[in-house]
Design a protein around this motif. Structure first.
Motif, PDB file in Angstrom:
ATOM      1  N   GLU A 199       0.809  -1.211   0.000  1.00 30.73           N
ATOM      2  CA  GLU A 199       0.000   0.000   0.000  1.00 30.73           C
ATOM      3  C   GLU A 199       0.844   1.264   0.000  1.00 30.73           C
ATOM      4  OE1 GLU A 199      -2.721   1.415  -0.365  1.00 30.73           O
ATOM      5  OE2 GLU A 199      -4.100  -0.268  -0.516  1.00 30.73           O
ATOM      6  N   GLN A 200       0.395   2.264  -0.756  1.00 29.73           N
ATOM      7  CA  GLN A 200       0.930   3.604  -0.551  1.00 29.73           C
ATOM      8  C   GLN A 200       0.125   4.301   0.537  1.00 29.73           C
ATOM      9  OE1 GLN A 200       2.007   6.332  -3.712  1.00 29.73           O
ATOM     10  NE2 GLN A 200       2.160   4.574  -5.073  1.00 29.73           N
ATOM     11  N   ASN A 201      -1.115   3.848   0.706  1.00 31.62           N
ATOM     12  CA  ASN A 201      -1.991   4.396   1.732  1.00 31.62           C
ATOM     13  C   ASN A 201      -1.708   3.689   3.067  1.00 31.62           C
ATOM     14  OD1 ASN A 201      -4.081   5.114   3.408  1.00 31.62           O
ATOM     15  ND2 ASN A 201      -5.654   4.974   1.818  1.00 31.62           N
ATOM     16  N   ALA A 202      -0.683   4.217   3.773  1.00 25.53           N
ATOM     17  CA  ALA A 202      -0.223   3.555   4.995  1.00 25.53           C
ATOM     18  C   ALA A 202      -1.325   3.535   6.059  1.00 25.53           C
ATOM     19  CB  ALA A 202       1.009   4.266   5.533  1.00 25.53           C
ATOM     20  N   ARG A 203      -2.067   4.608   6.139  1.00 21.95           N
ATOM     21  CA  ARG A 203      -3.105   4.690   7.168  1.00 21.95           C
ATOM     22  C   ARG A 203      -4.108   3.529   7.028  1.00 21.95           C
ATOM     23  NH1 ARG A 203      -5.265   8.983  10.111  1.00 21.95           N
ATOM     24  NH2 ARG A 203      -4.075  10.526   8.976  1.00 21.95           N
ATOM     25  N   ALA A 204      -4.490   3.249   5.775  1.00 24.12           N
ATOM     26  CA  ALA A 204      -5.435   2.143   5.533  1.00 24.12           C
ATOM     27  C   ALA A 204      -4.812   0.817   5.956  1.00 24.12           C
ATOM     28  CB  ALA A 204      -5.822   2.101   4.054  1.00 24.12           C
ATOM     29  N   ALA A 205      -3.545   0.625   5.608  1.00 27.34           N
ATOM     30  CA  ALA A 205      -2.876  -0.641   5.931  1.00 27.34           C
ATOM     31  C   ALA A 205      -2.753  -0.829   7.443  1.00 27.34           C
ATOM     32  CB  ALA A 205      -1.491  -0.671   5.283  1.00 27.34           C
ATOM     33  N   PHE A 206      -2.426   0.253   8.166  1.00 30.97           N
ATOM     34  CA  PHE A 206      -2.244   0.147   9.618  1.00 30.97           C
ATOM     35  C   PHE A 206      -3.481  -0.435  10.304  1.00 30.97           C
ATOM     36  CE2 PHE A 206       0.915   3.859   9.424  1.00 30.97           C
ATOM     37  CZ  PHE A 206       1.993   2.998   9.482  1.00 30.97           C
ATOM     38  N   SER A 207      -4.649  -0.241   9.686  1.00 32.03           N
ATOM     39  CA  SER A 207      -5.887  -0.679  10.350  1.00 32.03           C
ATOM     40  C   SER A 207      -6.026  -2.203  10.370  1.00 32.03           C
ATOM     41  CB  SER A 207      -7.110  -0.029   9.686  1.00 32.03           C
ATOM     42  OG  SER A 207      -7.259  -0.519   8.368  1.00 32.03           O
ATOM     43  N   ILE A 208      -5.271  -2.921   9.519  1.00 37.46           N
ATOM     44  CA  ILE A 208      -5.496  -4.376   9.471  1.00 37.46           C
ATOM     45  C   ILE A 208      -4.232  -5.233   9.559  1.00 37.46           C
ATOM     46  CG2 ILE A 208      -7.680  -4.190   8.195  1.00 37.46           C
ATOM     47  CD1 ILE A 208      -6.044  -5.249   5.726  1.00 37.46           C
ATOM     48  N   VAL A 209      -3.050  -4.611   9.624  1.00 34.78           N
ATOM     49  CA  VAL A 209      -1.847  -5.456   9.682  1.00 34.78           C
ATOM     50  C   VAL A 209      -1.153  -5.352  11.038  1.00 34.78           C
ATOM     51  CG1 VAL A 209      -1.456  -5.243   7.206  1.00 34.78           C
ATOM     52  CG2 VAL A 209      -0.185  -3.768   8.782  1.00 34.78           C
ATOM     53  N   GLU A 210      -0.385  -6.402  11.353  1.00 34.33           N
ATOM     54  CA  GLU A 210       0.349  -6.420  12.616  1.00 34.33           C
ATOM     55  C   GLU A 210       1.728  -5.775  12.438  1.00 34.33           C
ATOM     56  OE1 GLU A 210      -0.067 -10.706  12.910  1.00 34.33           O
ATOM     57  OE2 GLU A 210      -2.087 -10.111  12.327  1.00 34.33           O
ATOM     58  N   ARG A 211       2.392  -6.126  11.346  1.00 35.25           N
ATOM     59  CA  ARG A 211       3.750  -5.633  11.123  1.00 35.25           C
ATOM     60  C   ARG A 211       3.857  -4.953   9.773  1.00 35.25           C
ATOM     61  NH1 ARG A 211       7.799  -8.768  10.417  1.00 35.25           N
ATOM     62  NH2 ARG A 211       6.621 -10.605   9.824  1.00 35.25           N
ATOM     63  N   VAL A 212       4.823  -4.043   9.672  1.00 30.12           N
ATOM     64  CA  VAL A 212       5.021  -3.362   8.389  1.00 30.12           C
ATOM     65  C   VAL A 212       6.502  -3.343   8.011  1.00 30.12           C
ATOM     66  CG1 VAL A 212       3.042  -1.851   8.824  1.00 30.12           C
ATOM     67  CG2 VAL A 212       5.330  -1.003   9.320  1.00 30.12           C
ATOM     68  N   TYR A 213       6.731  -3.309   6.721  1.00 29.77           N
ATOM     69  CA  TYR A 213       8.057  -3.054   6.169  1.00 29.77           C
ATOM     70  C   TYR A 213       7.921  -1.786   5.329  1.00 29.77           C
ATOM     71  CZ  TYR A 213       9.120  -7.881   7.365  1.00 29.77           C
ATOM     72  OH  TYR A 213       9.305  -9.056   8.053  1.00 29.77           O
ATOM     73  N   VAL A 214       8.791  -0.822   5.600  1.00 31.79           N
ATOM     74  CA  VAL A 214       8.755   0.398   4.798  1.00 31.79           C
ATOM     75  C   VAL A 214       9.933   0.336   3.835  1.00 31.79           C
ATOM     76  CG1 VAL A 214       8.823   2.911   4.819  1.00 31.79           C
ATOM     77  CG2 VAL A 214       7.734   1.690   6.716  1.00 31.79           C
ATOM     78  N   MET A 215       9.637   0.516   2.563  1.00 30.09           N
ATOM     79  CA  MET A 215      10.688   0.430   1.544  1.00 30.09           C
ATOM     80  C   MET A 215      10.961   1.785   0.919  1.00 30.09           C
ATOM     81  SD  MET A 215       9.614  -3.094  -0.376  1.00 30.09           S
ATOM     82  CE  MET A 215      10.929  -2.927  -1.585  1.00 30.09           C
ATOM     83  N   GLU A 216      12.204   1.977   0.550  1.00 28.51           N
ATOM     84  CA  GLU A 216      12.545   3.116  -0.294  1.00 28.51           C
ATOM     85  C   GLU A 216      13.736   2.756  -1.156  1.00 28.51           C
ATOM     86  OE1 GLU A 216      12.303   7.678   0.125  1.00 28.51           O
ATOM     87  OE2 GLU A 216      14.289   7.065   0.766  1.00 28.51           O
ATOM     88  N   GLN A 217      13.665   3.132  -2.405  1.00 29.75           N
ATOM     89  CA  GLN A 217      14.753   2.893  -3.353  1.00 29.75           C
ATOM     90  C   GLN A 217      15.334   1.481  -3.257  1.00 29.75           C
ATOM     91  OE1 GLN A 217      17.607   6.060  -3.314  1.00 29.75           O
ATOM     92  NE2 GLN A 217      16.101   7.530  -4.029  1.00 29.75           N
ATOM     93  N   GLY A 218      14.418   0.523  -3.251  1.00 27.04           N
ATOM     94  CA  GLY A 218      14.853  -0.862  -3.335  1.00 27.04           C
ATOM     95  C   GLY A 218      15.391  -1.459  -2.052  1.00 27.04           C
ATOM     96  N   ARG A 219      15.174  -0.734  -0.933  1.00 24.16           N
ATOM     97  CA  ARG A 219      15.661  -1.250   0.361  1.00 24.16           C
ATOM     98  C   ARG A 219      14.558  -1.168   1.400  1.00 24.16           C
ATOM     99  NH1 ARG A 219      20.520   1.370  -1.150  1.00 24.16           N
ATOM    100  NH2 ARG A 219      22.198  -0.155  -1.236  1.00 24.16           N
ATOM    101  N   VAL A 220      14.676  -2.044   2.416  1.00 19.14           N
ATOM    102  CA  VAL A 220      13.780  -1.903   3.567  1.00 19.14           C
ATOM    103  C   VAL A 220      14.440  -0.906   4.515  1.00 19.14           C
ATOM    104  CG1 VAL A 220      12.820  -3.068   5.579  1.00 19.14           C
ATOM    105  CG2 VAL A 220      12.820  -4.216   3.358  1.00 19.14           C
TER     106      VAL A 220
END
Ligand code: ATP
Length: 243
Positions: A199-220
């Motif tokens: 998701e680009q819409n992080a707020r929406a994702a936060f409502s249903i997931v336990e963990r997140v990985y944030v990526m930028e330029q091919g890296r976590v």
């Protein structure tokens, strides 16, 4: 078992563009995780690599591993990956626009016995009443939200254990986005699915997931719980655009 492990994955396009520069992530059985990050971070590339759907002449895995349920899946084609239980819904709502809703569902169900096909189709029509109402309509005439629900239905007909969904909220109103998130959460709970939500819409994702990985330029660039991400001012501001 329905888990996916990605270890130090490097993907290159056209031999020169390093779209993933050593990405590691995992999702355990029944877990919901999100891959977040701006445009061009490499999220779709990771989804395509997992699903065995990197563009054939353009992209290839340079290094690293994708392991699905203990089996190495790096060089497997999409059909083999699907047999391991991973179904990916790609970005851009790839339905058959000139086929009706029912025909789209039938096309997705080719591997099932007629009996199982009917059971799951009935379940889809119960879960998504709007899809039932529009069952004789051509796919191209459905709204964005309806197309997303149809895609989820088509995914269910592959009897997935790991469901990877790329940008389901794209182009949807906040209300419909909420609806799609609710449905994904319900599916995960009811079926014990492992959910990888991009998701680009992080707020929406936060409502249903336990963990997140944030990526930028091919890296976590960040890995943690949804709460930890939301409490991290840098992550929120720099990578998630003040979500
Ligand atoms: P988006 O949300 O826009 O899909 P993303 O995080 O999913 O962004 P990717 O689509 O994976 O990012 O793109 C990662 C990088 O790889 C970008 O720099 C992109 O330009 C490049 N890229 C993607 N597909 C190709 C391709 N077929 N050929 C060459 N470069 C590509």
């Amino acid at each position: 078992m329905a888990e996916i492990n990605v270890e130090n994955l490097k993907v290159v396009y056209r031999g020169v563009i390093l779209a993933l520069q050593g990405v590691s992530m995992r999702a355990g059985t029944g877990e919901a995780i999100a891959l977040l990050g701006p445009n061009g971070a490499g999220k779709s590339t990771l989804v395509r690599a997992m699903a065995g759907l990197l563009p054939q002449y353009d992209g290839r895995v340079l290094d690293g591993k994708i392991v699905i349920n203990g089996q190495e899946a790096n060089h497997l084609p999409a059909l083999k990956v699907a047999e391991l239980g991973l179904t990916a819904i790609l970005e851009g709502r790839p339905i058959f626009r000139y086929l009706t809703v029912t025909e789209n569902l039938r096309a997705a169900a080719h591997k099932l016995s007629p009996q199982r096909q009917k059971e799951i189709t009935d379940e889809i029509f119960t879960r998504f009443p709007r899809i039932y109402e529009r069952r004789f309509e051509q796919g191209g005439y459905l709204s964005g939200g309806e197309q997303q629900m149809l895609l989820l239905g088509m995914a269910l007909l592959t009897e997935p254990k790991i469901l990877v969904v790329d940008e389901p909220s794209l182009g949807l109103s906040p209300k419909l986005t909420e609806e799609v998130m609710r449905v994904l959460d319900e599916l995960r709970r009811d079926k014990g699915l492992t959910l990888v939500l991009v998701e680009q819409n992080a707020r929406a994702a936060f409502s249903i997931v336990e963990r997140v990985y944030v990526m930028e330029q091919g890296r976590v660039v960040f890995e943690g719980t949804a709460q930890e991400a939301q409490a991290d001012a840098d992550v929120m501001e720099f990578y998630l655009g003040g979500a």
